[in-house]
Scaffold this active site. Structure first.
Site, PDB file in Angstrom:
ATOM      1  N   ARG A 131      53.601  79.794  58.594  1.00  0.00           N
ATOM      2  CA  ARG A 131      52.902  78.575  58.161  1.00  0.00           C
ATOM      3  C   ARG A 131      52.412  77.758  59.366  1.00  0.00           C
ATOM      4  NH1 ARG A 131      51.973  81.031  53.600  1.00  0.00           N
ATOM      5  NH2 ARG A 131      53.844  81.382  52.364  1.00  0.00           N
ATOM      6  N   GLU A 256      64.989  82.791  48.615  1.00  0.00           N
ATOM      7  CA  GLU A 256      63.807  83.640  48.819  1.00  0.00           C
ATOM      8  C   GLU A 256      64.152  84.939  49.557  1.00  0.00           C
ATOM      9  OE1 GLU A 256      60.233  80.376  48.769  1.00  0.00           O
ATOM     10  OE2 GLU A 256      61.079  80.866  50.723  1.00  0.00           O
ATOM     11  N   ARG A 289      70.112  74.284  54.351  1.00  0.00           N
ATOM     12  CA  ARG A 289      68.965  73.915  53.524  1.00  0.00           C
ATOM     13  C   ARG A 289      69.279  74.079  52.039  1.00  0.00           C
ATOM     14  NH1 ARG A 289      64.087  76.615  54.093  1.00  0.00           N
ATOM     15  NH2 ARG A 289      62.766  74.776  54.204  1.00  0.00           N
ATOM     16  N   ARG A 306      62.172  75.799  38.260  1.00  0.00           N
ATOM     17  CA  ARG A 306      62.418  75.760  39.708  1.00  0.00           C
ATOM     18  C   ARG A 306      62.744  74.341  40.181  1.00  0.00           C
ATOM     19  NH1 ARG A 306      58.296  78.323  44.240  1.00  0.00           N
ATOM     20  NH2 ARG A 306      58.820  76.934  45.981  1.00  0.00           N
ATOM     21  N   LYS A 330      64.329  69.268  50.928  1.00  0.00           N
ATOM     22  CA  LYS A 330      62.899  69.003  50.906  1.00  0.00           C
ATOM     23  C   LYS A 330      62.623  67.740  50.098  1.00  0.00           C
ATOM     24  CE  LYS A 330      61.148  73.683  51.563  1.00  0.00           C
ATOM     25  NZ  LYS A 330      60.123  74.674  51.153  1.00  0.00           N
ATOM     26  N   ASP A 335      57.906  72.273  46.574  1.00  0.00           N
ATOM     27  CA  ASP A 335      57.684  72.862  47.896  1.00  0.00           C
ATOM     28  C   ASP A 335      56.554  72.143  48.639  1.00  0.00           C
ATOM     29  OD1 ASP A 335      57.839  74.501  50.083  1.00  0.00           O
ATOM     30  OD2 ASP A 335      56.984  76.260  49.109  1.00  0.00           O
ATOM     31  N   GLU A 357      63.971  66.566  54.521  1.00  0.00           N
ATOM     32  CA  GLU A 357      63.089  67.517  55.194  1.00  0.00           C
ATOM     33  C   GLU A 357      61.641  67.277  54.762  1.00  0.00           C
ATOM     34  OE1 GLU A 357      64.217  71.768  55.708  1.00  0.00           O
ATOM     35  OE2 GLU A 357      62.344  72.198  54.650  1.00  0.00           O
ATOM     36  N   GLU A 363      50.888  73.225  55.278  1.00  0.00           N
ATOM     37  CA  GLU A 363      50.868  74.429  54.461  1.00  0.00           C
ATOM     38  C   GLU A 363      50.099  74.225  53.164  1.00  0.00           C
ATOM     39  OE1 GLU A 363      54.026  77.455  52.208  1.00  0.00           O
ATOM     40  OE2 GLU A 363      54.771  75.842  53.500  1.00  0.00           O
TER      41      GLU A 363
END
Length: 640
Positions: A131, A256, A289, A306, A330, A335, A357, A363
């Site tokens: 990214r 992921e 994270r 999600r 995050k 995202d 974060e 991105e």
């Protein structure tokens, strides 16, 4: 080409040239300050125009700045405070010597971190910098650590000038090559750490939870296995032998496809605490994270969400993490979208150190071809009040400070688009003081970077002040998110992720659009918030327009609080967004001859790309929804 000086050109210290300075004390960072003063053309004197000395400030990194009779005195709590005082004197320009007064400057957050997603070896899909949109890594060169670290030193200086004190230099997605950073490559990492140390920045490494397995040292990575615990203790001790001020580990686990404690029937607290105990005696931290979700979702399943995942995984573990673990979250539940609600995990674990974060690299916000100033977005997040207007702001509860994904590389302008430098600058300033006005941050950054030309200042303000809103206008509407090209996330693809396993859906059909996340009829995500937000997001009467489609599936004819229907808003906002890009492009053209020609030409190239992309977004989105809804644009601008 010599790298652009960012916001620290020689002109930034012109007000100090020929003046005198006295720096009291002995410490490597004080030597850095003395070297900076010499480079600025100052000379040492007992009775200096500028005096930097130990004194009244008490909290780490802080200083007291006193001005009077044309002189400046900075009293620091520690050597880092002296360094930050120096850069405050630089930032204020000639005005620092004017007037009289005394003020204390102390950071709101003890941890102000930058995370790099740099790979040592070029990844076949993600490249050298995952990214990344500004060239290749400053630290690594296709499988090797760089020998020449002079540019890293320039970078470290710029980070120190905005208050950054921690950096992770490699990607959270740790591949086979990168596990050797803890072993064979450690001497090279120690060289990088030494560069940052000179600027008061502690180095961290991203590590794979399965490192002992990947290196072939053990047949397990079970965090409760004594052999695994001992392996990490011994490995960590070796790291500190070479890097005495090593900051700690950054970990992406069970996310992921990255390995984690789930493989052994353990949870995130088990995994994080095992690493934390290896670091504890060395004053090291684990940043663990919280970006954990099911990335193998069936799009037909409307109950799996999600957005819920991080809260469901982590809040039951509140109170179980060791004190030197920071759960890094995050800002939103999805995202790094241009618009999301603030993640409820950030205020859902009162007995755990939580860190925010952010993502400086763009991105999902134009990949540094679009001029998008993210300071207003971050200020809005930091000022969010989880318990309503009488409660405290989010920024006040971040015991784990802030981290953000970097946007720099070996590009001559560091960030691809020259104006993307403003985002790096704004992140540092907001991490230090989250109450700063993003427009006032631009008032600092523009003259430091471009000089005092009022036309340049007003022009760049005109381009950047509303750029986040403009980007939001011509991309995914009303908080629904994504609609990007799968994989690259570059440019529009309305249904690109719609039938994928990634959980990033908009559920548009002939009757309506949006995701039902209510407690009454949807996934229940809205119920993860405390009041008053739980009720605010639950009902159509109170949900903010900009988050409507994040929380509700509504007919195209539903009327927003603005009075427009959803479908007409989609049409109007996308055409308006393109026009705002045209205006920004024209404003930039008006700065020709007033800024560095190389900077101007790079900006011109990027604005042309932004306009082309904005038109593509507009045409794909409006055509898609015109065909899907069957409702024409009131202005007749779309076709079916």
């Amino acid at each position: 080409m010599t790298p652009h000086p960012l916001w620290l050109p020689a002109a930034a210290t012109a007000h100090l040239r020929g003046r005198s300075i006295r720096v009291e004390g002995e410490h490597p960072l004080l030597q850095t300050v003395r070297a900076e003063a010499t480079a600025a053309g100052m000379h040492p004197a007992e009775d200096g125009d500028v005096v930097i000395r130990p004194g009244a400030a008490s909290t780490p990194d802080s200083f007291v700045l006193a001005v009077g009779d044309g002189n400046v005195t900075a009293e620091y709590a520690d050597a880092a405070g002296a360094l930050y005082a120096w850069f405050e004197i630089v930032r204020q320009g000639a005005a620092v010597f004017a007037g009289a007064g005394r003020r204390t400057c102390a950071p709101a957050h003890a941890l102000r971190m930058i995370d790099h997603w740099d790979n040592v070896a070029v990844h076949p899909v993600m490249g050298q910098v995952e990214r990344g949109y500004a060239g290749v890594s400053l630290f690594f060169d296709d499988g090797l650590l760089r020998e020449d670290l002079s540019r890293v030193d320039r970078y470290a200086r710029a980070l120190a000038s905005i208050g950054i004190n921690r950096i992770a230099v490699n990607n959270v997605n740790v591949h086979e090559r990168e596990v050797h950073l803890l072993t064979d490559d450690l001497p090279g990492i120690a060289r990088i750490a030494a560069v940052f140390r000179r600027w008061g920045i502690r180095l961290h490494l991203s590590v794979s939870f399965a490192t002992p397995l990947m290196l072939g040292d053990l047949d397990t990575a079970d965090p409760l296995d004594d052999r695994v615990q001992e392996w990490w203790r011994a490995t960590t001790t070796r790291v500190y032998e070479q890097i005495p001020d090593f900051g700690g580990y950054l970990v992406k686990a069970d996310s992921e496809g990255q390995p984690g404690p789930f493989a052994y029937g353990r949870d995130h607290a088990d995994g994080a605490n095992m690493l934390a105990r290896a670091l504890a005696s060395h004053d090291g931290l684990v940043h663990w994270r919280a970006f954990v979700y099911n990335h193998r979702q069936d799009w037909r399943d409307r109950t799996t969400d999600r957005a819920r995942a991080a809260f469901d995984h982590f809040t039951p573990l509140d109170g179980r993490f060791d004190d030197n673990v920071i759960v890094q979250i995050k800002y939103g539940p999805m995202d790094f979208q241009a618009r999301e609600p603030v993640s409820p995990v950030l205020f859902g674990m009162p007995h755990t150190r939580l860190g925010l974060e952010l993502q400086i690299t763009q991105e999902y916000t134009g990949q540094q071809r679009h001029a998008v100033y993210l300071g207003p977005q971050w200020a809005e997040i930091l000022s969010f009040r989880p318990h309503g207007q009488t409660g405290s702001a989010l920024a006040e509860g971040l015991g784990g400070g802030m981290a953000a994904v970097a946007n720099v590389g070996d590009d001559p302008f560091w960030t691809g688009h020259p104006l993307a430098q403003a985002n790096l600058y704004a992140y540092g300033r907001l991490a230090w003081n989250p109450r700063l006005d993003p427009a006032a941050i631009l008032d600092e950054w523009v003259p430091l970077t471009f000089g005092d030309d009022p036309i340049v200042r007003s022009g760049i303000h005109a381009i950047l002040d509303g750029s986040w809103a403009a980007y939001e206008a011509y991309t995914a509407p009303l908080g629904v998110g994504f609609m990007v090209t799968p994989g690259t996330h570059d440019g529009p693809s309305v249904d690109g992720y719609e039938y994928s396993p990634w959980g990033t859906y908009h559920f548009a059909d002939r009757d309506g659009v949006g995701v039902d996340r209510t407690a009454a009829t949807g996934t229940g995500f809205a119920a993860q918030y405390p009041e008053p937000w739980r009720s605010t997001y639950e009902t159509l009467e109170t949900v903010p327009d900009e988050l409507l489609l994040f929380f509700h599936h509504v007919p195209y004819t539903h009327r927003l609080h603005s009075g427009k229907t959803v479908i007409q808003h989609i049409y109007d906002s996308h055409f308006d967004g393109v026009e705002r890009v045209r205006q920004a492009m024209q404003t930039w053209e008006g700065l020709a001859g007033r800024i560095d020609p190389a900077v101007f030409e790079r900006g011109r190239e990027r604005f042309a790309a932004q306009l082309q992309s904005a038109i593509e977004w507009r045409d794909q989105i409006t055509t898609y929804f015109a065909r899907m809804s069957g409702v024409p644009d009131d202005q007749g601008r779309t076709y079916r």
